[in-house]
Write a protein that holds these residues in place. Sequence first.
Motif, PDB file in Angstrom:
ATOM      1  N   PRO A 268       1.029  -1.262   0.054  1.00  0.00           N
ATOM      2  CA  PRO A 268      -0.126   0.041  -0.082  1.00  0.00           C
ATOM      3  C   PRO A 268       0.841   1.219  -0.087  1.00  0.00           C
ATOM      4  N   PRO A 269       0.549   2.340  -0.791  1.00  0.00           N
ATOM      5  CA  PRO A 269       1.323   3.526  -0.805  1.00  0.00           C
ATOM      6  C   PRO A 269       1.414   4.202   0.418  1.00  0.00           C
ATOM      7  N   ARG A 270       2.340   4.802   0.810  1.00  0.00           N
ATOM      8  CA  ARG A 270       2.254   5.828   1.925  1.00  0.00           C
ATOM      9  C   ARG A 270       1.888   7.149   1.493  1.00  0.00           C
ATOM     10  N   PHE A 271       2.121   7.413   0.344  1.00  0.00           N
ATOM     11  CA  PHE A 271       1.794   8.708  -0.001  1.00  0.00           C
ATOM     12  C   PHE A 271       1.229   8.790  -1.676  1.00  0.00           C
ATOM     13  N   GLU A 272       0.478   9.840  -2.087  1.00  0.00           N
ATOM     14  CA  GLU A 272      -0.128   9.496  -3.348  1.00  0.00           C
ATOM     15  C   GLU A 272       0.602  10.661  -4.052  1.00  0.00           C
ATOM     16  N   LEU A 273       0.576  10.395  -5.458  1.00  0.00           N
ATOM     17  CA  LEU A 273       1.502  11.292  -6.325  1.00  0.00           C
ATOM     18  C   LEU A 273       0.376  11.857  -7.512  1.00  0.00           C
ATOM     19  N   GLY A 274       0.302  13.140  -7.523  1.00  0.00           N
ATOM     20  CA  GLY A 274      -0.561  13.833  -8.679  1.00  0.00           C
ATOM     21  C   GLY A 274       0.048  14.611  -9.607  1.00  0.00           C
ATOM     22  N   ASN A 275      -0.464  14.967 -10.493  1.00  0.00           N
ATOM     23  CA  ASN A 275       0.111  15.801 -11.640  1.00  0.00           C
ATOM     24  C   ASN A 275       1.341  15.307 -11.905  1.00  0.00           C
ATOM     25  N   LEU A 276       1.414  14.007 -12.613  1.00  0.00           N
ATOM     26  CA  LEU A 276       2.663  13.220 -12.971  1.00  0.00           C
ATOM     27  C   LEU A 276       3.112  13.822 -14.226  1.00  0.00           C
ATOM     28  N   ARG A 277       4.432  14.343 -14.472  1.00  0.00           N
ATOM     29  CA  ARG A 277       4.800  14.823 -15.571  1.00  0.00           C
ATOM     30  C   ARG A 277       6.079  14.304 -16.062  1.00  0.00           C
ATOM     31  N   LEU A 278       6.502  13.639 -17.166  1.00  0.00           N
ATOM     32  CA  LEU A 278       7.525  13.011 -17.324  1.00  0.00           C
ATOM     33  C   LEU A 278       8.049  13.674 -18.724  1.00  0.00           C
ATOM     34  N   ARG A 279       9.239  14.433 -18.763  1.00  0.00           N
ATOM     35  CA  ARG A 279       9.740  15.253 -19.802  1.00  0.00           C
ATOM     36  C   ARG A 279      11.282  14.984 -20.136  1.00  0.00           C
ATOM     37  N   LYS A 280      11.605  14.758 -21.228  1.00  0.00           N
ATOM     38  CA  LYS A 280      13.018  14.626 -21.691  1.00  0.00           C
ATOM     39  C   LYS A 280      13.841  15.817 -21.551  1.00  0.00           C
ATOM     40  N   ASP A 281      15.068  15.614 -20.761  1.00  0.00           N
ATOM     41  CA  ASP A 281      15.882  16.725 -20.607  1.00  0.00           C
ATOM     42  C   ASP A 281      16.626  17.012 -22.187  1.00  0.00           C
ATOM     43  N   PRO A 282      16.442  18.255 -22.514  1.00  0.00           N
ATOM     44  CA  PRO A 282      17.126  18.421 -24.011  1.00  0.00           C
ATOM     45  C   PRO A 282      18.729  18.466 -23.898  1.00  0.00           C
ATOM     46  N   TYR A 283      19.107  18.594 -23.051  1.00  0.00           N
ATOM     47  CA  TYR A 283      20.895  18.333 -22.956  1.00  0.00           C
ATOM     48  C   TYR A 283      21.447  17.039 -22.694  1.00  0.00           C
ATOM     49  N   SER A 284      20.706  16.060 -22.175  1.00  0.00           N
ATOM     50  CA  SER A 284      21.252  14.748 -21.808  1.00  0.00           C
ATOM     51  C   SER A 284      20.295  13.841 -22.191  1.00  0.00           C
ATOM     52  N   ASP A 285      20.845  12.381 -21.859  1.00  0.00           N
ATOM     53  CA  ASP A 285      19.936  11.369 -21.883  1.00  0.00           C
ATOM     54  C   ASP A 285      19.035  11.075 -21.044  1.00  0.00           C
ATOM     55  N   ALA A 286      18.891  12.140 -19.848  1.00  0.00           N
ATOM     56  CA  ALA A 286      18.213  12.053 -18.853  1.00  0.00           C
ATOM     57  C   ALA A 286      16.745  12.592 -19.059  1.00  0.00           C
ATOM     58  N   TYR A 287      15.866  12.089 -18.003  1.00  0.00           N
ATOM     59  CA  TYR A 287      14.248  12.712 -17.875  1.00  0.00           C
ATOM     60  C   TYR A 287      14.302  13.287 -16.698  1.00  0.00           C
ATOM     61  N   ARG A 288      13.105  14.316 -16.637  1.00  0.00           N
ATOM     62  CA  ARG A 288      12.748  14.885 -15.416  1.00  0.00           C
ATOM     63  C   ARG A 288      11.228  14.218 -14.933  1.00  0.00           C
ATOM     64  N   LEU A 289      10.943  13.627 -13.980  1.00  0.00           N
ATOM     65  CA  LEU A 289       9.502  13.279 -13.569  1.00  0.00           C
ATOM     66  C   LEU A 289       9.157  14.169 -12.235  1.00  0.00           C
ATOM     67  N   CYS A 290       8.288  14.871 -12.567  1.00  0.00           N
ATOM     68  CA  CYS A 290       7.583  16.027 -11.587  1.00  0.00           C
ATOM     69  C   CYS A 290       6.259  15.520 -11.222  1.00  0.00           C
TER      70      CYS A 290
END
Length: 58
Positions: free
Chosen positions: A26-48
Amino acid sequence: MRVTFHATLAELGAYGLLDLQDTDAPPRFELGNLRLRKDPYSDAYRLCADVLDREEAM
């Protein structure tokens, strides 16, 4: 509270952040408004996400 993870897809998967709905615990917290974006300067992503305490979400 807003959190941002800056990582590659492999790292996000290793942390369990890409399959949030498939966990058995069971989750201890709840995530809302998830956004996954590609970082334009590397191979990484940003998950907000907005993090809500389980008691606040109900």
